[in-house]
Write a protein that holds these residues in place. Structure first.
Motif, PDB file in Angstrom:
ATOM      1  N   ALA A   1      -3.405   5.514  -4.725  1.00  0.00           N
ATOM      2  CA  ALA A   1      -3.211   6.003  -3.361  1.00  0.00           C
ATOM      3  C   ALA A   1      -3.961   7.315  -3.156  1.00  0.00           C
ATOM      4  CB  ALA A   1      -1.724   6.183  -3.068  1.00  0.00           C
TER       5      ALA A   1
ATOM      6  N   GLU B   1       4.813  10.165  -2.361  1.00  0.00           N
ATOM      7  CA  GLU B   1       4.739   9.223  -3.483  1.00  0.00           C
ATOM      8  C   GLU B   1       6.097   9.019  -4.157  1.00  0.00           C
ATOM      9  OE1 GLU B   1       1.596  10.793  -5.891  1.00  0.00           O
ATOM     10  OE2 GLU B   1       2.931  12.015  -7.104  1.00  0.00           O
TER      11      GLU B   1
ATOM     12  N   ALA C   1      -0.150   5.092   1.071  1.00  0.00           N
ATOM     13  CA  ALA C   1      -1.589   5.335   1.233  1.00  0.00           C
ATOM     14  C   ALA C   1      -1.992   5.438   2.710  1.00  0.00           C
ATOM     15  CB  ALA C   1      -2.386   4.233   0.544  1.00  0.00           C
TER      16      ALA C   1
ATOM     17  N   SER D   1       0.820  -1.219   0.000  1.00  0.00           N
ATOM     18  CA  SER D   1       0.000   0.000   0.000  1.00  0.00           C
ATOM     19  C   SER D   1       0.852   1.267   0.000  1.00  0.00           C
ATOM     20  CB  SER D   1      -0.931  -0.005   1.205  1.00  0.00           C
ATOM     21  OG  SER D   1      -0.176  -0.040   2.392  1.00  0.00           O
TER      22      SER D   1
END
Lengths: 174, 192
Positions: free
Chosen positions: B133, B188, A149, A146
């Protein structure tokens, strides 16, 4: 406003149905195909929900959640967050129904129009059941890593909890 | 990350439960939790079927394409990797609108549909993409305009001003969403 929101869903369905029919879509077939997808989606996310609910229930019933609440209490004081809303902060990201119960409990003991009641209501309305969202969204596509996130979603929650107290003080001035 | 969170929650729960002499409660909680998940899942089937059925009609009537054209300028900033005309943008648009309107039981199936479209664009199927995400973060931030459930709970608790928290809720939601989006954009590049 209440009228608009209660008319919204029926009117939306009516609009889609009419537009589809006029544009020559086989509306019944289309609906059935979509509904079929809905059913398979739910079965796909079910094992992930089972895993998550078992962990949450065990964590709560064992008394570990209360322990966590006691550990985090000193951190909240300087932020102006009353300790009465702590159970809500702990439960909110984990379970939607449990946090509604906690909110009801806080409102009936502290009063819905008190500082505590307003902070709790604002927190409840401005945050989501983050772990549920994460479980369902990742589970549905079978993603295992993930990455960022979870930290980003948790940061949004923490921001919500802190800003809720600030916003209530700013708007209501108490 | 989720592996660790899940394992820690369960292990700490069992450990604390044994310390508190709550072995029976822990066993019962594990079984209850599992059945609760199944009960909730079955409750979801109807709503998911309904909303994905309506969505399918809207899709075939090309309504979703029209909507994603309107929403694209804004959403493109958040989801830069979705190519023009890809169905993911339509599903994301529907999901965002359902969230804003507070249609929780429509938002989730639409969001899952968007995740499935984004998964097609994802190069590493087991790892979440930047856009996926972002969608998770936006959905975790609760973007609704009117917190109908909270207002109902307040009113049943005897509040003289049940809707009075709309303003503070909007301020808070906005701040939380902005921070969530910024953290996601910042991380990210960092977390692979």
């Amino acid at each position: 406003m209440r009228l608009i929101s209660s008319w919204l869903v029926p009117l939306f369905i009516f609009f889609v149905l009419t537009a589809g029919y006029i544009r020559g879509v086989k509306v019944y077939d289309a609906f059935v195909d979509g509904a079929k997808e809905g059913i398979t989606t739910v079965f796909k996310i079910m094992p992930y929900l089972i895993a998550m609910f078992v962990a949450i229930e065990v964590f709560r019933a064992s008394g570990a959640m209360d322990m966590l609440a006691r550990f985090t209490a000193p951190v909240l004081k300087p932020l102006g967050i009353p300790s009465e809303v702590l159970p809500l902060i702990i439960v909110r990201p984990l379970s939607g129904s449990a946090s509604l119960g906690v909110l009801g409990n806080i409102l009936s003991t502290a009063g819905p129009d008190s500082y505590i009641g307003r902070v709790a209501s604002t927190m409840m309305g401005s945050t989501e059941t983050t772990f549920y969202v994460l479980t369902v969204y990742l589970g549905a596509v079978g993603v295992k890593k993930s990455r960022h996130a979870l930290p980003a979603a948790v940061m949004a929650d923490i921001t919500g909890f802190i800003v809720a107290a600030m916003a209530v003080r700013w708007v209501f001035g108490n | 990350m989720i592996n660790a969170v899940w394992a820690v929650m369960l292990a700490v729960g069992i450990f604390v439960g044994l310390l508190n002499d709550q072995a029976d409660a822990v066993t019962k909680a594990a079984i209850d939790g599992a059945s609760q998940a199944v009960v909730i899942s079955f409750g979801l089937i109807g709503a998911y079927g309904l909303w994905l059925g309506i969505m399918e009609i809207a899709q075939r009537a090309r309504l979703i394409d029209a909507l994603s054209c309107i929403m694209r300028p804004v959403l493109h900033i958040l989801f830069p990797h979705v190519p023009k005309g890809h169905p993911a943008m339509g599903a994301i648009s529907m999901n965002v609108i359902a969230n804003v309107l507070g249609l929780g039981n429509a938002a989730t199936p639409l969001g899952i549909k968007a995740m499935q479209h984004l998964q097609q664009l994802n190069h590493h199927k087991e790892t979440i993409s930047d856009d996926m995400a972002m969608l998770v973060v936006i959905n975790a931030a609760s973007l609704q305009l009117i917190p109908t459930t909270v207002i109902a709970v307040r009113s049943s608790a005897g509040s003289s001003d049940p809707a009075g928290i709309i303003g503070t809720t909007l301020i808070t939601t906005f701040c939380a969403a902005v921070i969530g989006i910024c953290v996601a954009k910042m991380l990210e590049k960092a977390i692979y």
